[in-house]
Design a protein around this motif. Structure first.
Motif, PDB file in Angstrom:
ATOM      1  N   UNK A 244       0.823  -1.213   0.000  1.00 37.62           N
ATOM      2  CA  UNK A 244       0.000   0.000   0.000  1.00 37.62           C
ATOM      3  C   UNK A 244       0.853   1.258   0.000  1.00 37.62           C
ATOM      4  N   UNK A 245       1.959   1.229   0.718  1.00 36.28           N
ATOM      5  CA  UNK A 245       2.866   2.379   0.691  1.00 36.28           C
ATOM      6  C   UNK A 245       3.441   2.567  -0.707  1.00 36.28           C
ATOM      7  N   UNK A 246       3.852   1.487  -1.320  1.00 40.77           N
ATOM      8  CA  UNK A 246       4.410   1.566  -2.671  1.00 40.77           C
ATOM      9  C   UNK A 246       3.395   2.099  -3.679  1.00 40.77           C
ATOM     10  N   UNK A 247       2.109   1.838  -3.433  1.00 42.78           N
ATOM     11  CA  UNK A 247       1.065   2.292  -4.358  1.00 42.78           C
ATOM     12  C   UNK A 247       0.610   3.722  -4.087  1.00 42.78           C
ATOM     13  N   UNK A 248       1.124   4.354  -3.033  1.00 46.57           N
ATOM     14  CA  UNK A 248       0.821   5.763  -2.820  1.00 46.57           C
ATOM     15  C   UNK A 248       0.045   6.111  -1.579  1.00 46.57           C
ATOM     16  N   UNK A 249      -0.097   5.192  -0.624  1.00 50.53           N
ATOM     17  CA  UNK A 249      -0.803   5.513   0.620  1.00 50.53           C
ATOM     18  C   UNK A 249      -0.034   6.575   1.400  1.00 50.53           C
ATOM     19  N   UNK A 250      -0.749   7.563   1.925  1.00 45.78           N
ATOM     20  CA  UNK A 250      -0.139   8.601   2.755  1.00 45.78           C
ATOM     21  C   UNK A 250      -0.024   8.163   4.208  1.00 45.78           C
ATOM     22  N   UNK A 251      -0.904   7.286   4.621  1.00 44.01           N
ATOM     23  CA  UNK A 251      -0.873   6.723   5.968  1.00 44.01           C
ATOM     24  C   UNK A 251      -1.489   5.338   5.888  1.00 44.01           C
ATOM     25  N   UNK A 252      -1.240   4.541   6.937  1.00 41.85           N
ATOM     26  CA  UNK A 252      -1.728   3.161   6.946  1.00 41.85           C
ATOM     27  C   UNK A 252      -2.472   2.896   8.254  1.00 41.85           C
ATOM     28  N   UNK A 253      -3.296   1.862   8.222  1.00 38.64           N
ATOM     29  CA  UNK A 253      -4.140   1.551   9.375  1.00 38.64           C
ATOM     30  C   UNK A 253      -4.102   0.069   9.673  1.00 38.64           C
ATOM     31  N   UNK A 254      -4.194  -0.247  10.962  1.00 42.26           N
ATOM     32  CA  UNK A 254      -4.388  -1.617  11.434  1.00 42.26           C
ATOM     33  C   UNK A 254      -5.790  -1.692  12.030  1.00 42.26           C
ATOM     34  N   UNK A 255      -6.516  -2.748  11.684  1.00 38.60           N
ATOM     35  CA  UNK A 255      -7.898  -2.921  12.149  1.00 38.60           C
ATOM     36  C   UNK A 255      -8.173  -4.407  12.375  1.00 38.60           C
ATOM     37  N   UNK A 256      -8.720  -4.755  13.572  1.00 35.09           N
ATOM     38  CA  UNK A 256      -9.010  -3.983  14.765  1.00 35.09           C
ATOM     39  C   UNK A 256      -7.733  -3.499  15.458  1.00 35.09           C
ATOM     40  N   UNK A 257      -7.932  -2.782  16.576  1.00 32.66           N
ATOM     41  CA  UNK A 257      -6.791  -2.202  17.281  1.00 32.66           C
ATOM     42  C   UNK A 257      -6.384  -3.043  18.485  1.00 32.66           C
ATOM     43  N   UNK A 258      -7.250  -3.153  19.478  1.00 33.35           N
ATOM     44  CA  UNK A 258      -6.889  -3.788  20.744  1.00 33.35           C
ATOM     45  C   UNK A 258      -6.340  -5.193  20.623  1.00 33.35           C
ATOM     46  N   UNK A 259      -6.977  -6.094  19.852  1.00 32.87           N
ATOM     47  CA  UNK A 259      -6.440  -7.453  19.733  1.00 32.87           C
ATOM     48  C   UNK A 259      -5.191  -7.545  18.855  1.00 32.87           C
ATOM     49  N   UNK A 260      -4.786  -6.427  18.224  1.00 32.42           N
ATOM     50  CA  UNK A 260      -3.676  -6.460  17.266  1.00 32.42           C
ATOM     51  C   UNK A 260      -2.620  -5.410  17.603  1.00 32.42           C
ATOM     52  N   UNK A 261      -2.380  -5.201  18.893  1.00 30.25           N
ATOM     53  CA  UNK A 261      -1.376  -4.228  19.304  1.00 30.25           C
ATOM     54  C   UNK A 261       0.011  -4.613  18.792  1.00 30.25           C
ATOM     55  N   UNK A 262       0.275  -5.906  18.713  1.00 33.17           N
ATOM     56  CA  UNK A 262       1.578  -6.343  18.201  1.00 33.17           C
ATOM     57  C   UNK A 262       1.767  -5.954  16.745  1.00 33.17           C
ATOM     58  N   UNK A 263       0.681  -5.974  15.979  1.00 34.10           N
ATOM     59  CA  UNK A 263       0.768  -5.598  14.561  1.00 34.10           C
ATOM     60  C   UNK A 263       1.028  -4.099  14.438  1.00 34.10           C
ATOM     61  N   UNK A 264       0.342  -3.305  15.247  1.00 37.86           N
ATOM     62  CA  UNK A 264       0.583  -1.852  15.244  1.00 37.86           C
ATOM     63  C   UNK A 264       2.060  -1.573  15.502  1.00 37.86           C
ATOM     64  N   UNK A 265       2.619  -2.228  16.517  1.00 41.62           N
ATOM     65  CA  UNK A 265       4.027  -2.007  16.871  1.00 41.62           C
ATOM     66  C   UNK A 265       4.947  -2.414  15.722  1.00 41.62           C
ATOM     67  N   UNK A 266       4.697  -3.566  15.112  1.00 39.65           N
ATOM     68  CA  UNK A 266       5.553  -4.028  14.018  1.00 39.65           C
ATOM     69  C   UNK A 266       5.470  -3.088  12.822  1.00 39.65           C
ATOM     70  N   UNK A 267       4.275  -2.628  12.498  1.00 41.38           N
ATOM     71  CA  UNK A 267       4.113  -1.729  11.354  1.00 41.38           C
ATOM     72  C   UNK A 267       4.844  -0.415  11.603  1.00 41.38           C
ATOM     73  N   UNK A 268       4.665   0.149  12.779  1.00 38.36           N
ATOM     74  CA  UNK A 268       5.318   1.428  13.084  1.00 38.36           C
ATOM     75  C   UNK A 268       6.830   1.290  13.062  1.00 38.36           C
ATOM     76  N   UNK A 269       7.350   0.217  13.655  1.00 39.18           N
ATOM     77  CA  UNK A 269       8.788   0.022  13.693  1.00 39.18           C
ATOM     78  C   UNK A 269       9.365  -0.244  12.308  1.00 39.18           C
ATOM     79  N   UNK A 270       8.643  -0.973  11.490  1.00 42.11           N
ATOM     80  CA  UNK A 270       9.167  -1.366  10.182  1.00 42.11           C
ATOM     81  C   UNK A 270       9.166  -0.227   9.176  1.00 42.11           C
TER      82      UNK A 270
END
Length: 331
Positions: A244-270
Motif C-alpha cells: 500500500x505504501x508503494x502504491x501511494x498511501x499517505x498513511x496506513x491503518x491496522x484494524x481492529x486495534x486492541x487485539x492487534x497491538x503487536x501488529x501496530x508495533x511491528x508496522x510502526x517500527x518497520x
C-alpha cells in the motif's frame, strides 16, 4: 541495560508515589488530538437513532452529523470518519448507490464541511454498505471479484473526494486498490486528497455491532476470509502495508486495534509511516456492556484501552469513544 540496578538503592516506586511525578515521567500521552470520531450516517433530517448493539452510538442524519462536527471542534477532535447506513431496498448486487453523488455519504460530507470547513473528514471506501450480499466487493458465483471491484472503488473515491472528504480510506482489502485510487484521484486534479489505507485489516469477529449499525448484519452471505487477513498472520501484515505504501498511501491503518497491538508495533517500527488503528465496534461494545453491568469502571477502561493503542505505536485512533474520551481528558 538494566543489569546494574539493585534494590534498595533503586526503588522504582519513588517515581509513582505522587500524581505530579507520574505525569512528569509518563512515556505515552493521550489527547483529543489523537482521535478520529467514527460516526454512522443515515438518510433523513433531525435523526438520532440509537444503535442497540453500541450503547451511546447514534445513526445521524446529515444535519446531525454537522452538529457532531461542531461538537468535535469544541472538544478538540480534529477529524470525523463517516460510515453509511443503507436500507435493504437500496442495496443492489452492483452496489450502484456507491456511485450516486446524492447518497447519504456525499450529503453528509457537504453538510459537515458547510458547518465546520476546517475539520478533517474521512470516508470509508468499500461496497459492503451498498451490496445486497453484504460483501466489500462485487460477487459472481460466490467469488468476490478483485479487479472489477477496484474499478468501482476508484470511481467511488473520486465521487467522495469531490463531495468534500479529505481522506479516502479504502477498507475493502482488494489487491491493487490503493494504486488505482491514487491514479484516479490524480487524473481528476485531486492530488491533495489523502489516502489512508486499511493496510492490515483482519477477518475479525469484532465487527459484528458495526454490521448492525450499517444495516448489513443479516445480509452477509458466507464470510470475508477470502480477502480480509487471517488473524493468525503477522508477517503478512508487513507485506500488505509495504504494497500500500508503494502504491501511494499517505498513511496506513491496522484494524481492529486492541487485539492487534503487536501488529501496530511491528508496522510502526518497520515503516515509520503515519500509522493509525481502528478501535472497532466490538471493542467499544464490550467495554460499554461490561461498564453497564458494573463489572468494570467504564471511563478508566475506555481511557486505558486508548492509551494502550497509542503506546503500541498508533499516531491516531479511529474510535466511537472519541467525544466521551475527549470530554474525560478535557475535564
Amino acid at each position: 541495560m538494566f543489569l546494574n540496578q539493585r534494590f534498595p538503592q533503586t526503588r522504582l516506586r519513588r517515581l509513582r508515589m505522587d500524581a505530579w511525578s507520574r505525569r512528569l515521567v509518563a512515556e505515552t500521552r493521550l489527547a483529543p488530538d489523537d482521535f478520529i470520531w467514527a460516526i454512522v450516517v443515515k438518510a433523513g433530517s433531525g435523526l438520532r437513532e440509537p444503535v442497540p448493539a453500541m450503547p451511546g452510538v447514534m445513526r445521524l442524519s446529515p444535519d446531525q452529523a454537522a452538529e457532531a462536527a461542531r461538537e468535535a471542534r469544541a472538544l478538540g477532535i480534529p477529524a470525523l470518519a463517516l460510515f453509511p447506513y443503507t436500507g435493504r431496498d437500496e442495496r443492489t448486487p452492483d452496489a450502484r448507490l456507491a456511485l450516486d453523488p446524492d447518497n447519504v455519504m456525499c450529503r453528509s460530507a457537504r453538510a459537515v464541511k458547510d458547518a465546520v470547513p476546517d475539520i478533517g473528514l474521512m470516508c470509508d471506501v468499500a461496497l459492503d454498505p451498498y451490496t445486497d450480499h453484504g460483501h466489500d466487493g462485487l460477487m459472481r458465483d460466490g467469488e468476490i471479484l478483485n479487479d472489477e471491484t477496484v474499478d468501482v472503488l476508484a470511481r467511488q473515491a473520486v465521487l467522495q473526494a469531490r463531495a468534500g472528504f479529505d481522506i479516502i480510506a479504502p477498507s475493502d482489502m482488494m489487491d491493487g486498490r490503493v494504486g488505482a485510487i491514487r491514479a484516479a484521484l490524480d487524473a481528476e486534479g485531486l492530488k491533495n486528497t489523502q489516502i489512508m489505507a486499511y493496510a492490515a485489516k483482519y477477518a475479525s469477529a469484532f465487527y459484528g455491532p458495526y454490521r448492525e449499525a450499517i444495516g448489513a448484519a443479516s445480509l452477509l452471505k458466507g464470510d470475508k476470509r477470502t480477502y480480509q487477513m487471517d488473524p493468525a498472520n503477522s508477517d503478512e501484515a508487513l507485506r500488505e502495508v509495504a504494497l500500500d505504501i508503494a502504491e501511494g498511501a499517505d498513511s496506513v491503518m491496522v484494524k481492529p486495534a486492541g487485539p492487534y497491538l503487536d501488529i501496530i508495533r511491528r508496522v510502526k517500527d518497520a515503516f515509520a509511516m503515519p500509522t493509525f488503528a481502528f478501535q472497532v465496534s466490538g471493542e467499544y461494545a464490550m467495554i460499554k456492556a461490561a461498564a453497564q453491568n458494573g463489572w468494570i469502571d467504564g471511563e478508566r477502561a475506555m481511557l486505558e484501552s486508548l492509551l494502550a493503542i497509542r503506546r503500541a505505536g498508533a499516531d491516531g485512533i479511529i474510535t466511537y469513544f472519541a467525544p466521551e474520551a475527549a470530554r474525560a481528558l478535557n475535564a
